[in-house]
Design an enzyme around this catalytic site. Structure first.
Site, PDB file in Angstrom:
ATOM      1  CB  SER A   1      -0.808   0.037   1.310  1.00 51.17           C
ATOM      2  OG  SER A   1      -0.195   0.566   2.159  1.00 51.17           O
ATOM      3  CG  ASP A   2       1.785   5.863  -1.144  1.00 55.13           C
ATOM      4  OD1 ASP A   2       2.687   5.768  -0.481  1.00 55.13           O
ATOM      5  OD2 ASP A   2       1.589   6.859  -1.996  1.00 55.13           O
ATOM      6  CD1 TRP A   3       2.158   7.261   5.701  1.00 57.71           C
ATOM      7  CD2 TRP A   3       4.617   6.887   5.334  1.00 57.71           C
ATOM      8  NE1 TRP A   3       2.874   7.739   6.904  1.00 57.71           N
ATOM      9  CE2 TRP A   3       4.242   7.577   6.756  1.00 57.71           C
ATOM     10  CE3 TRP A   3       5.899   6.715   5.139  1.00 57.71           C
ATOM     11  CZ2 TRP A   3       5.414   7.602   7.542  1.00 57.71           C
ATOM     12  CZ3 TRP A   3       6.961   7.006   5.778  1.00 57.71           C
ATOM     13  CH2 TRP A   3       6.794   7.379   6.994  1.00 57.71           C
ATOM     14  CB  ALA A   4      -1.259   6.207   6.147  1.00 63.12           C
ATOM     15  CB  ALA A   5      -3.011   4.082   0.838  1.00 59.23           C
TER      16      ALA A   5
END
Ligand code: BGC
Length: 735
Positions: A261-265
């Site tokens: 995932s992207d950061w915190a997505a």
């Protein structure tokens, strides 16, 4: 490790251990000075720190080795930790930003640069780079356009494929290479109104035809990871989009690597209003096939329970864990967890002469000459004033060169002193103004104190300019104005620099050359009209000053071509050359009422995609086709389209011939032109060359009304020119 041993290892792991392989925690949990590239509101527990399978933002051979050693000692199965980093356009040797690399129209530049970035990063303990970014970037208001190679799917695909190959090399066992991560899947660049993290609404055919191809090229090139995007796509956040991840990415594109995932997505699906809480967000992400949760407590806090409650099957979990273990194994980490990281090696390779040379070549090829009235360039003056906030500015990389050291960057001033130090050419320097009006309020608001300083600086600069016969103005966006979370509605240079430009360009009888440092396409306002020459420098990186001075002095001719259309006005964005014709196209001449138009601005870009001048002139013959028909069903059939190009100027220069095709009628309307090939040609003065492109049926396919990629019989036009506005075309038919 053999596959069977990996399976045994997996079977031996506890549920908690397995889950933690899917958890990535920020590097600052281990190292104080790790790069922070996202929100930092979460604190990780010691248990998670002990077991999390990967981290990001840590580099440095000594640090990486110590971290790995300690981590493995504590890990129950001594599984190595994966170290990931955003090596986007350079680790220590920084190359032009990807948008600038796009302007080279030269995949070999991207490949060579990526291989060097990998070598330097690997020597400092990095295993995975979060690059390349394959997001189609048509809206220059979006700050992240600098991380892509531009507005065209074909160019992006070629560059992305080359980058993946450069990063990964022949085998990940080769410790000079790292694994590549294609991002941000999918269509992140389509953000509404160019505002970062916003939603994306796209028809399926536009998604498939325009946005997906570049990611696919990265996957075909063998990228080992893919990253999800922050945006929603037609109402569904990417990290929870099963159709996108399982049907398109894994099934259609045959991606079998690690999806991160992207950061915190994953957690952000709660903010989107797509998941009720982090537990539900975790279930949705796992279901969609997202293997690693970057920097939230979603998976670490919820996956075990989801498995115990039967909401996520252990089989699904095992598949994800296996993909992570396989990546570690393919990187050779089980045999050598330090993977060749060594202080000695990093000192030897980082910023070595050989790497700087390749970076210099990339800078030279990335610079785009937009104007050169009366051959203002190359520089010929005897008294040259270099004026502007970029004259002595070290920060000529981008905000995404996080491990690079700005001190290593060569400024314009340094390069000028090297070049003219021992010559008769006299030079003077002046800052001219501050980069921005106010650091906290980029480009707007009134900062009285700064205003006064700018006034004095401008006065000094005017004096210096009056002394000179030639003025080189070094202007542009601040480093903080492009990159993540840097959307702008007014894509012009900052206010004080506009004042400086007005004051300097008002001085009569001087030659004014304007350099622009930028991370996006810009509305250049009156700069082109009031300058004798304009050179787009992008964010050139370590060898910026040298490369720019090589071009200004005429040591080489510029050859860059715009990777994004430059508009007449910010409000034209998103603007791209491959638009549709509309039912009421604007007539080339005559009355345009009731046609598609703006009352106060042309429809076209000011400088179109693919545009860029050289120090010479070229003449192109009309396009010749080897045949007028192409048979759809004939195997290996093709038509050749060719032109003869002649250098009619006085110096050797490189032109980029671009093949565009228009499908005249389709079951869905087709763009007015699509790039299908390009070739760079270097010719000495007076020389000519025939250049031929091959057109095959597969190049004519699109996502038809049958929802299939296929070609349709009918008329096409093949154009060959030196930019996307060319009308040098010839017609053929697909039968
Ligand atoms: C960015 C990604 C990046 C990640 C890790 C995110 O904020 O969107 O492009 O790779 O951080 O640094």
């Amino acid at each position: 490790m053999k596959k069977a041993d990996l399976k045994n290892l997996l079977n031996d792991m506890s549920l908690e251990e397995k889950v933690m392989q899917l958890v990535q925690i920020p590097g600052y949990e281990f190292e104080q000075d790790a790069a922070v590239t996202g929100l930092t509101d979460k604190k990780t527990s010691d248990k998670v720190k002990e077991l999390a399978g990967s981290t990001l933002g840590v580099w440095g051979a000594k640090k990486a080795i110590e971290l790995q050693k300690k981590y493995m000692e504590n890990h129950p199965h001594h599984i190595p930790l994966l170290l990931m980093l955003d090596v986007i356009h350079g680790h220590k040797t920084v190359f032009p930003c990807p948008l600038g690399q796009g302007a080279t129209f030269d995949p070999e530049v991207a490949r060579a640069g990526a291989a060097i970035q990998a070598k330097e990063a690997a020597s400092e303990g990095v295993h995975v780079t979060f690059s390349p970014m394959a997001d189609l970037s048509r809206d220059a208001r979006w700050g992240r356009v600098l991380e892509s190679t531009g507005e065209d799917k074909y160019l992006n695909g070629r560059m992305v494929g080359a980058m993946v190959e450069g990063y990964q090399g022949e085998s990940l066992k080769d410790k000079d290479h790292v694994a590549a991560c294609v991002k941000h899947f999918a269509a992140y660049g389509g953000a509404e109104a160019g505002r970062d993290y916003a939603n994306v609404e796209l028809s399926e055919h536009t998604l498939r035809e325009q946005f997906l191809p570049a990611y696919e090229e990265g996957i075909k090139a063998g990228a080992r990871l893919v990253m999800t995007s922050f945006n929603t796509l037609n109402g569904i956040p990417s990290s929870g989009n099963k159709w996108l991840m399982r049907d398109i990415l894994r099934k259609d594109m045959k991606f079998n690597g690690v999806l991160i995932s992207d950061w915190a997505a994953i957690a952000e699906m709660v903010n989107w209003g797509f998941a009720e809480d982090m537990k539900e967000a975790s279930r949705l992400a796992m279901d969609a096939g997202v293997d690693i949760d970057m920097c939230t407590g979603c998976y670490s806090g919820n996956l075990q329970n989801l498995v115990k409650e039967g909401k996520i099957s252990e089989k699904l979990l095992d598949e994800a864990v296996m993909r992570v273990l396989e990546l570690k194994n393919d990187l050779g980490l089980f045999e050598d967890p330090y993977r060749g990281a060594s202080v000695e090696k990093s000192l030897k390779v980082c910023l070595c002469d050989e790497h700087r040379k390749v970076a210099l070549d990339a800078v030279r090829k990335s610079l785009v000459l937009l104007e050169n009235k009366n051959n203002a360039l190359p520089l010929s003056g005897n008294k040259i004033a270099f004026i502007g906030p970029y004259v002595d500015e070290k920060k000529i990389h981008s905000s995404w060169a996080i491990s690079g050291d700005p001190k290593a960057n060569v400024t314009i001033k340094e390069a000028v002193e090297e070049l003219y130090g021992k010559s008769d050419v006299k030079v003077k320097f002046a800052k001219g103004c501050n980069m921005l009006l106010d650091k906290t309020d980029i480009g707007s608001g009134v900062a009285k104190e700064n205003d006064r300083k700018n006034k004095t600086l401008i006065e000094e600069a005017v004096k210096t300019a009056k002394w000179a016969d030639t003025i080189v103005l070094c202007l542009g966006e601040d480093i903080g104005q492009s990159g993540e979370s840097t959307s702008r509605v007014d894509i012009t240079i900052p206010a004080p620099q506009k004042d400086l430009f007005s004051a300097i360009s008002a001085i009569k009888n001087k030659k004014t050359v304007t350099l622009i440092f930028n991370g996006r396409a810009l509305d250049l306002q009156d700069i082109p009209d009031k300058s004798d020459a304009v050179l787009i420098c992008w964010r050139p990186g370590t060898e910026g000053g040298h490369g720019i001075m090589d071009v200004l002095s005429g040591a080489c001719s510029p050859s860059g071509k715009l990777s994004m259309s430059f508009p007449w006005a910010s409000a034209q964005e998103p603007i791209h050359y491959d638009h549709y014709n509309t039912g009421r196209p604007k007539p080339k001449e005559g009355l345009s009422i009731f046609s598609t138009r703006y009352l106060d601005c042309p429809n076209e870009a000011r400088y179109p995609f693919g545009f860029g001048l050289t120090y010479s002139q070229f003449e192109l013959s009309k396009v010749k086709l080897s045949g007028k028909t192409l048979e759809k069903s004939a195997k290996d059939a093709f038509i050749e389209a060719s032109v003869t190009i002649k250098n009619t100027g006085n110096v050797t220069a490189t032109e980029t011939l671009q093949l565009y095709i228009r499908d005249m009628v389709g079951s869905r309307v087709r763009p007015v032109k699509e790039l299908k090939g390009f070739e760079k040609v270097t010719l000495a003065a007076g020389k000519s060359k025939k250049v031929t492109f091959r057109i095959e049926e597969s190049m004519l396919r699109f996502f038809t009304i049958n929802n299939k990629f296929e070609s349709e019989a009918g008329k096409f036009v093949a154009y060959i020119g030196t930019d996307s506005a060319t009308d040098n075309g010839a017609e053929f038919e697909l039968i």
